[in-house]
Design a protein around this motif. Structure first.
Motif, mmCIF file in Angstrom:
data_model
loop_
_atom_site.group_PDB
_atom_site.id
_atom_site.type_symbol
_atom_site.label_atom_id
_atom_site.label_comp_id
_atom_site.label_asym_id
_atom_site.label_seq_id
_atom_site.Cartn_x
_atom_site.Cartn_y
_atom_site.Cartn_z
ATOM 1 N N GLU A 161 134.267 7.573 65.458
ATOM 2 C CA GLU A 161 134.602 7.736 64.047
ATOM 3 C C GLU A 161 135.995 7.158 63.773
ATOM 4 O OE1 GLU A 161 133.600 11.315 61.146
ATOM 5 O OE2 GLU A 161 135.143 11.849 62.606
ATOM 6 N N GLU A 194 135.871 3.299 64.111
ATOM 7 C CA GLU A 194 135.209 2.687 62.959
ATOM 8 C C GLU A 194 136.163 2.625 61.769
ATOM 9 O OE1 GLU A 194 130.878 3.212 61.438
ATOM 10 O OE2 GLU A 194 132.111 4.765 60.476
ATOM 11 N N THR A 210 138.748 0.001 62.274
ATOM 12 C CA THR A 210 138.173 -1.333 62.128
ATOM 13 C C THR A 210 137.882 -1.697 60.674
ATOM 14 O OG1 THR A 210 137.203 -1.215 64.335
ATOM 15 C CG2 THR A 210 136.212 -2.792 62.802
#
Length: 120
Positions: free
Chosen positions: A39, A42, A45
């Motif tokens: 999590e 992500e 990113t």
């Protein structure tokens, strides 16, 4: 893709579970630390400008220490850097050392997010 192959070989993880992680990690069987780490990565990113100290605190809350958090950040940042450099230069992945099911997931992802006009 290397991470998926590492998970399959070294983590002795079934290819079906590796494909779940690669396709949509939220559907995979993960422990609390793995879920929190993915999590965090992500968000780093896709929405890095939204990162806050609370994101780091969430990692601490599931048991990661500062050295492990630094390793998570560095690994995600490095992977993002390498991916962007590879994409900018049109580097093509050699699928030979990878499981075909894993290659298929990355091909699907590539087709979905990349501009077909990019340098080849």
């Amino acid at each position: 893709m290397d991470h998926g192959e590492f998970l399959r070989r070294e983590g002795q993880t079934d290819i079906k579970e590796v494909v779940k992680v690669a396709r949509n990690w939220r559907t995979a069987t993960l422990d609390e630390q793995e879920y929190a780490m993915l999590e965090f990565c992500e968000k780093l990113t896709l929405r890095q400008s939204e990162m806050t100290a609370e994101d780091v605190q969430r990692l601490r809350a599931v048991g990661f220490d500062d050295d492990q958090i630094l390793a998570i950040v560095l690994a995600a940042a490095y992977r993002n850097f390498i991916t962007r450099v590879s994409d900018a230069l049109g580097v093509q992945l050699d699928p030979l050392p990878y499981d075909p099911d894993l290659v298929a997931v990355f091909d699907e992802y590539h087709d979905r997010i990349h501009d077909p006009r990019r340098v080849r």
